[in-house]
Design an enzyme around this catalytic site. Structure first.
Site, PDB file in Angstrom:
ATOM      1  N   LYS A  43      27.345  34.609  39.294  1.00 60.47           N
ATOM      2  CA  LYS A  43      26.852  35.322  40.481  1.00 60.47           C
ATOM      3  C   LYS A  43      25.506  36.021  40.252  1.00 60.47           C
ATOM      4  O   LYS A  43      24.677  36.043  41.154  1.00 60.47           O
ATOM      5  CB  LYS A  43      27.901  36.325  40.967  1.00 60.47           C
ATOM      6  CG  LYS A  43      29.135  35.628  41.545  1.00 60.47           C
ATOM      7  CD  LYS A  43      30.159  36.614  42.063  1.00 60.47           C
ATOM      8  CE  LYS A  43      31.369  35.871  42.610  1.00 60.47           C
ATOM      9  NZ  LYS A  43      32.366  36.767  43.212  1.00 60.47           N
ATOM     10  N   ASP A  62      31.597  38.841  49.510  1.00 61.01           N
ATOM     11  CA  ASP A  62      32.847  39.341  48.908  1.00 61.01           C
ATOM     12  C   ASP A  62      33.311  40.665  49.526  1.00 61.01           C
ATOM     13  O   ASP A  62      34.470  40.798  49.925  1.00 61.01           O
ATOM     14  CB  ASP A  62      32.661  39.537  47.392  1.00 61.01           C
ATOM     15  CG  ASP A  62      32.760  38.237  46.616  1.00 61.01           C
ATOM     16  OD1 ASP A  62      33.474  37.318  47.066  1.00 61.01           O
ATOM     17  OD2 ASP A  62      32.128  38.142  45.541  1.00 61.01           O
TER      18      ASP A  62
END
Ligand code: NAP
Length: 300
Positions: free
Chosen positions: A82, A118
């Site tokens: 990420k 997220d």
């Protein structure tokens, strides 16, 4: 052609015209994302296919550049890529640029755009699955890694009045709390944690404690507060979803707390990805059904 209503899974599918999306991660073969996204594409009659790509640590930049060259339209990005993905894309969305982390890439005519869904996925998921509104809430977040930071920022952006961050490594807690407006986030250690948990509306476990199946006997022993602080006031959420009920959730439920595992976040972060890639509302009930658990409020 992208967006066409091609017949699915029939002989001859996928074709040369099928649009490709996928997930890069390591390990990634356990990922539920292909289930979620392929079910959603099929439900909307989209000629898209979603695959899992095992990408070695350190190779995300190469993978993203290659995906762009190959005409992949969307990527999910999972551990451990990420942060590297955030520096590999051409443009960052507002959340990803605050977090320095990307879980979603959209490829378009101007290159690779990275964003993080997220945290917003957790907020959306708790609204759908638990009728929980972050606005005005007092929250405690355990963990300040990638997921913890995303959750801290999203809760603050959704209007939480207090987000206490509790983490084994204090510097990371301070850094996560600094993502929030002044007066909302703070890093907390020691006896103050129990007081904050007792007064909290929401407690989120964003550490991997309790992840292994069966849960290690000592998992809740490692929590930085006594579980007797929990009661009917709190919604307790564990971002872990395998096992579906961690020791923390079992104990919290026994103390009268409402509980949720990581599936609402999983479904809703994917729904936001789907919408970024296709520009269409995600068929959320279909995504729940793909997991075999049914949508909240439909007998799950
Ligand atoms: P990460 O970046 O590696 O962060 C891990 C965090 O947990 C750090 O704050 C770390 O503390 C803490 N931690 C790790 N081991 C610990 C231990 N033994 N005792 C106390 N604290 C410990 O991982 P992540 O990406 O944030 O993921 C965290 C969890 O969320 C994982 O279980 C992951 O599966 C889950 N997750 C779920 C979803 C979903 O959709 N449901 C999405 C993302 C992540 P230090 O800073 O001290 O190392």
């Amino acid at each position: 052609m992208s967006g066409s209503h091609a017949p699915r899974r029939s002989a001859g599918w996928p074709t040369a015209a099928t649009t490709i999306a996928g997930v890069i991660g390591h390990p990634v073969r356990h990922s539920l994302s292909p289930l979620l996204h392929n079910a959603a594409f099929a439900a909307l009659g989209l000629d898209w296919a979603y695959l899992a790509f095992e990408v070695e640590p350190g190779a995300a930049r190469t993978a993203i550049a290659g995906a762009g060259v190959l005409g992949v339209r969307g990527l999910s990005v999972t551990m451990p890529h990420k942060s590297e993905a955030a520096s590999a894309v051409d443009r960052l969305g507002p959340v990803a640029s605050l977090l320095g982390a990307v879980n979603t890439i959209v490829f378009d005519e101007s290159g690779a755009y990275g964003e993080s869904t997220d945290g917003a996925g957790l907020v959306d998921g708790l609204r759908e699955a638990c009728a929980f509104e972050a606005r005005g809430a007092r929250c405690v977040v355990l963990g300040a890694g990638g997921a913890g930071r995303a959750v801290v920022l999203a809760l603050a952006q959704a209007g939480a009045v207090e987000v206490a961050v509790v983490n084994r490594t204090q510097d990371a807690a301070v850094s996560a709390a600094a993502l929030t407006p002044a007066g909302v986030g703070r890093a907390v250690t020691g006896p103050a944690v129990a007081d904050l948990v007792e007064g909290a509306d929401l407690v989120v476990n964003a550490t991997p404690l309790g992840m292994s199946s069966p849960a290690p006997a000592a998992a809740t022993d490692s929590l930085p507060f006594d579980l007797r602080c929990l009661g009917p006031r709190q919604l307790v959420v564990d971002l872990v979803y395998d096992p579906p009920e961690t020791e923390l959730l079992r104990e919290a439920a026994a103390h009268g707390s409402k509980v949720a595992n990581g599936l609402p976040m999983l479904v809703h972060q994917a729904a936001r990805q789907f919408e970024l890639w296709t520009g269409k509302p995600a068929p959320i009930a279909t995504m729940w059904e793909a997991l075999g658990v049914g949508a909240p409020g439909r007998g799950r």
